[in-house]
Design a protein around this motif. Structure first.
Motif, PDB file in Angstrom:
ATOM      1  N   GLY A  25      -1.755  -5.656   2.368  1.00 23.17           N
ATOM      2  CA  GLY A  25      -1.917  -5.041   3.680  1.00 23.17           C
ATOM      3  C   GLY A  25      -1.511  -3.575   3.637  1.00 23.17           C
ATOM      4  O   GLY A  25      -0.454  -3.244   3.095  1.00 23.17           O
ATOM      5  N   THR A  26      -2.363  -2.710   4.193  1.00 23.18           N
ATOM      6  CA  THR A  26      -2.095  -1.271   4.268  1.00 23.18           C
ATOM      7  C   THR A  26      -2.671  -0.721   5.565  1.00 23.18           C
ATOM      8  O   THR A  26      -3.552  -1.332   6.179  1.00 23.18           O
ATOM      9  CB  THR A  26      -2.731  -0.493   3.096  1.00 23.18           C
ATOM     10  OG1 THR A  26      -4.144  -0.759   3.071  1.00 23.18           O
ATOM     11  CG2 THR A  26      -2.110  -0.868   1.755  1.00 23.18           C
ATOM     12  N   ALA A  27      -2.187   0.464   5.944  1.00 23.75           N
ATOM     13  CA  ALA A  27      -2.728   1.141   7.123  1.00 23.75           C
ATOM     14  C   ALA A  27      -2.365   2.617   7.047  1.00 23.75           C
ATOM     15  O   ALA A  27      -1.300   2.976   6.535  1.00 23.75           O
ATOM     16  CB  ALA A  27      -2.166   0.541   8.400  1.00 23.75           C
ATOM     17  N   ALA A  28      -3.246   3.444   7.523  1.00 16.66           N
ATOM     18  CA  ALA A  28      -2.931   4.864   7.725  1.00 16.66           C
ATOM     19  C   ALA A  28      -2.264   4.971   9.101  1.00 16.66           C
ATOM     20  O   ALA A  28      -2.081   3.966   9.788  1.00 16.66           O
ATOM     21  CB  ALA A  28      -4.207   5.704   7.652  1.00 16.66           C
ATOM     22  N   ASP A  29      -1.956   6.167   9.535  1.00 14.92           N
ATOM     23  CA  ASP A  29      -1.319   6.319  10.855  1.00 14.92           C
ATOM     24  C   ASP A  29      -2.311   6.133  11.998  1.00 14.92           C
ATOM     25  O   ASP A  29      -1.921   6.036  13.160  1.00 14.92           O
ATOM     26  CB  ASP A  29      -0.579   7.646  10.969  1.00 14.92           C
ATOM     27  CG  ASP A  29      -1.486   8.847  10.793  1.00 14.92           C
ATOM     28  OD1 ASP A  29      -2.679   8.665  10.479  1.00 14.92           O
ATOM     29  OD2 ASP A  29      -1.009   9.978  10.962  1.00 14.92           O
ATOM     30  N   SER A  30      -3.591   6.085  11.678  1.00 15.61           N
ATOM     31  CA  SER A  30      -4.622   5.799  12.679  1.00 15.61           C
ATOM     32  C   SER A  30      -5.749   5.049  11.988  1.00 15.61           C
ATOM     33  O   SER A  30      -5.825   5.012  10.771  1.00 15.61           O
ATOM     34  CB  SER A  30      -5.159   7.106  13.283  1.00 15.61           C
ATOM     35  OG  SER A  30      -5.821   7.874  12.291  1.00 15.61           O
ATOM     36  N   ASN A  61     -12.884   0.538  -0.391  1.00 14.80           N
ATOM     37  CA  ASN A  61     -11.756   1.083  -1.156  1.00 14.80           C
ATOM     38  C   ASN A  61     -10.661   1.498  -0.170  1.00 14.80           C
ATOM     39  O   ASN A  61     -10.068   2.555  -0.275  1.00 14.80           O
ATOM     40  CB  ASN A  61     -12.252   2.263  -2.002  1.00 14.80           C
ATOM     41  CG  ASN A  61     -11.349   2.615  -3.155  1.00 14.80           C
ATOM     42  OD1 ASN A  61     -10.350   1.948  -3.408  1.00 14.80           O
ATOM     43  ND2 ASN A  61     -11.693   3.666  -3.849  1.00 14.80           N
ATOM     44  N   GLU A  62     -10.445   0.634   0.816  1.00 14.37           N
ATOM     45  CA  GLU A  62      -9.523   0.938   1.912  1.00 14.37           C
ATOM     46  C   GLU A  62      -8.097   1.165   1.440  1.00 14.37           C
ATOM     47  O   GLU A  62      -7.412   2.073   1.916  1.00 14.37           O
ATOM     48  CB  GLU A  62      -9.536  -0.197   2.942  1.00 14.37           C
ATOM     49  CG  GLU A  62     -10.883  -0.469   3.563  1.00 14.37           C
ATOM     50  CD  GLU A  62     -11.478   0.747   4.230  1.00 14.37           C
ATOM     51  OE1 GLU A  62     -10.866   1.272   5.181  1.00 14.37           O
ATOM     52  OE2 GLU A  62     -12.560   1.178   3.801  1.00 14.37           O
ATOM     53  N   THR A  63      -7.629   0.326   0.532  1.00  6.62           N
ATOM     54  CA  THR A  63      -6.234   0.401   0.101  1.00  6.62           C
ATOM     55  C   THR A  63      -5.918   1.762  -0.485  1.00  6.62           C
ATOM     56  O   THR A  63      -4.895   2.369  -0.166  1.00  6.62           O
ATOM     57  CB  THR A  63      -5.923  -0.722  -0.905  1.00  6.62           C
ATOM     58  OG1 THR A  63      -6.242  -1.983  -0.303  1.00  6.62           O
ATOM     59  CG2 THR A  63      -4.464  -0.706  -1.310  1.00  6.62           C
ATOM     60  N   ALA A  64      -6.800   2.260  -1.339  1.00  6.40           N
ATOM     61  CA  ALA A  64      -6.566   3.573  -1.957  1.00  6.40           C
ATOM     62  C   ALA A  64      -6.508   4.672  -0.900  1.00  6.40           C
ATOM     63  O   ALA A  64      -5.625   5.535  -0.946  1.00  6.40           O
ATOM     64  CB  ALA A  64      -7.659   3.873  -2.983  1.00  6.40           C
ATOM     65  N   ASP A  70      -0.576   7.078   3.779  1.00  8.28           N
ATOM     66  CA  ASP A  70       0.731   6.496   4.091  1.00  8.28           C
ATOM     67  C   ASP A  70       1.007   5.435   3.026  1.00  8.28           C
ATOM     68  O   ASP A  70       0.294   4.442   2.943  1.00  8.28           O
ATOM     69  CB  ASP A  70       0.700   5.859   5.484  1.00  8.28           C
ATOM     70  CG  ASP A  70       2.057   5.365   5.943  1.00  8.28           C
ATOM     71  OD1 ASP A  70       2.913   5.047   5.097  1.00  8.28           O
ATOM     72  OD2 ASP A  70       2.254   5.290   7.165  1.00  8.28           O
ATOM     73  N   ALA A  71       2.010   5.632   2.225  1.00  5.04           N
ATOM     74  CA  ALA A  71       2.256   4.801   1.044  1.00  5.04           C
ATOM     75  C   ALA A  71       2.789   3.399   1.353  1.00  5.04           C
ATOM     76  O   ALA A  71       2.982   2.601   0.443  1.00  5.04           O
ATOM     77  CB  ALA A  71       3.215   5.530   0.102  1.00  5.04           C
ATOM     78  N   ARG A  72       2.998   3.073   2.640  1.00  3.91           N
ATOM     79  CA  ARG A  72       3.492   1.734   2.970  1.00  3.91           C
ATOM     80  C   ARG A  72       2.493   0.662   2.539  1.00  3.91           C
ATOM     81  O   ARG A  72       1.290   0.816   2.719  1.00  3.91           O
ATOM     82  CB  ARG A  72       3.715   1.577   4.471  1.00  3.91           C
ATOM     83  CG  ARG A  72       4.817   2.406   5.043  1.00  3.91           C
ATOM     84  CD  ARG A  72       4.852   2.306   6.552  1.00  3.91           C
ATOM     85  NE  ARG A  72       3.533   2.625   7.105  1.00  3.91           N
ATOM     86  CZ  ARG A  72       2.985   2.031   8.162  1.00  3.91           C
ATOM     87  NH1 ARG A  72       3.637   1.078   8.804  1.00  3.91           N
ATOM     88  NH2 ARG A  72       1.799   2.391   8.600  1.00  3.91           N
ATOM     89  N   TYR A  90       7.629  -5.828   0.699  1.00  2.00           N
ATOM     90  CA  TYR A  90       7.428  -4.616   1.491  1.00  2.00           C
ATOM     91  C   TYR A  90       7.891  -3.421   0.660  1.00  2.00           C
ATOM     92  O   TYR A  90       8.932  -3.484   0.019  1.00  2.00           O
ATOM     93  CB  TYR A  90       8.263  -4.659   2.772  1.00  2.00           C
ATOM     94  CG  TYR A  90       7.925  -5.778   3.709  1.00  2.00           C
ATOM     95  CD1 TYR A  90       6.939  -5.623   4.674  1.00  2.00           C
ATOM     96  CD2 TYR A  90       8.614  -6.991   3.660  1.00  2.00           C
ATOM     97  CE1 TYR A  90       6.640  -6.642   5.561  1.00  2.00           C
ATOM     98  CE2 TYR A  90       8.323  -8.018   4.540  1.00  2.00           C
ATOM     99  CZ  TYR A  90       7.336  -7.840   5.484  1.00  2.00           C
ATOM    100  OH  TYR A  90       7.045  -8.857   6.352  1.00  2.00           O
ATOM    101  N   GLY A  91       7.122  -2.350   0.697  1.00  3.17           N
ATOM    102  CA  GLY A  91       7.562  -1.161  -0.020  1.00  3.17           C
ATOM    103  C   GLY A  91       6.577  -0.028   0.075  1.00  3.17           C
ATOM    104  O   GLY A  91       5.736   0.019   0.980  1.00  3.17           O
ATOM    105  N   THR A  92       6.718   0.882  -0.872  1.00  6.61           N
ATOM    106  CA  THR A  92       5.814   2.030  -0.943  1.00  6.61           C
ATOM    107  C   THR A  92       5.054   1.973  -2.255  1.00  6.61           C
ATOM    108  O   THR A  92       5.585   1.566  -3.289  1.00  6.61           O
ATOM    109  CB  THR A  92       6.582   3.357  -0.826  1.00  6.61           C
ATOM    110  OG1 THR A  92       7.602   3.392  -1.814  1.00  6.61           O
ATOM    111  CG2 THR A  92       7.204   3.508   0.548  1.00  6.61           C
ATOM    112  N   ALA A  93       3.802   2.385  -2.184  1.00  9.83           N
ATOM    113  CA  ALA A  93       2.901   2.250  -3.325  1.00  9.83           C
ATOM    114  C   ALA A  93       2.424   3.602  -3.834  1.00  9.83           C
ATOM    115  O   ALA A  93       2.367   4.579  -3.088  1.00  9.83           O
ATOM    116  CB  ALA A  93       1.697   1.399  -2.933  1.00  9.83           C
ATOM    117  N   GLU A  94       2.094   3.594  -5.094  1.00  2.00           N
ATOM    118  CA  GLU A  94       1.425   4.724  -5.743  1.00  2.00           C
ATOM    119  C   GLU A  94       0.131   4.188  -6.328  1.00  2.00           C
ATOM    120  O   GLU A  94       0.076   3.031  -6.753  1.00  2.00           O
ATOM    121  CB  GLU A  94       2.305   5.292  -6.858  1.00  2.00           C
ATOM    122  CG  GLU A  94       3.638   5.819  -6.376  1.00  2.00           C
ATOM    123  CD  GLU A  94       4.552   6.159  -7.536  1.00  2.00           C
ATOM    124  OE1 GLU A  94       4.187   7.035  -8.351  1.00  2.00           O
ATOM    125  OE2 GLU A  94       5.619   5.531  -7.631  1.00  2.00           O
TER     126      GLU A  94
END
Length: 180
Positions: A25-30, A61-64, A70-72, A90-94
């Motif tokens: 699961g990922t999301a940008a700020d919008s 390619n949503e996750t990338a 937002d790296a969450r 839960y964490g931050t991704a590269e």
């Protein structure tokens, strides 16, 4: 009841190795929130606080795109057999591409597979486990080979062409970083 901890115990690492599917699961700020099911042998535990997963070429390619904004990231496993358990990381991704020096080092943890697109490294900030009593029993029957066959048939030039056509922007129009 749910339990929280800062890292993966050896028992939780073993649980992860037994799972055939996980969800990212990922999301940008919008824009849209993305949750993607993942399978095949594409998950690897580096240590108690870092994991890798190999992202295969797919329709989006949503996750990338989200990780660049937002790296969450949340990764979820759930047992469909044996003892019920839901496990969330839960964490931050590269995100790493084949052009990145560390890509080949991380790729050595996975089977070489046509269509490999990126590797994500998640630095874990919180591990949460819960009962999973509401998750149904389901029987694992095997891996689908459709994606592998499709990628092998396309070949590397065909995969790059596909990335150009389908993987450069997210549903929200965010850049995915697939090309430099």
């Amino acid at each position: 009841m749910g339990k929280k901890r800062p890292d993966l115990t050896p028992q939780l690492q073993e649980f992860i190795k037994e799972q055939k599917i996980f969800f990212v699961g990922t999301a940008a700020d919008s824009g849209f929130v993305n949750v993607s099911p993942k399978g095949m042998a594409t998950f690897y535990v580096l240590n108690s606080q870092q994991v890798l997963w190999l992202n295969m070429t797919g329709s989006g390619n949503e996750t990338a795109a989200h990780v660049l904004k937002d790296a969450r990231m949340t990764v979820m496993f759930c047992s469909f057999d044996k003892t019920p358990l839901i496990l969330r990381l839960y964490g931050t991704a590269e995100v790493y591409h084949e052009r990145d020096a560390v890509f080949s080092e991380y790729m050595s943890n996975f089977e070489e597979t046509a269509g490999a697109r990126q590797i994500f490294k998640l630095s874990i900030e919180l591990v949460q486990s819960s009962c999973g009593f509401g998750v149904p029993f389901m029987e694992y029957k095997g891996e689908r080979d459709t994606l592998k066959v499709w990628a092998e048939h396309k070949g590397e030039p065909g995969i790059k062409e596909y990335w150009t056509e389908k993987n450069q922007t997210s549903l929200d129009g965010f850049d995915t970083g697939i090309f430099e």
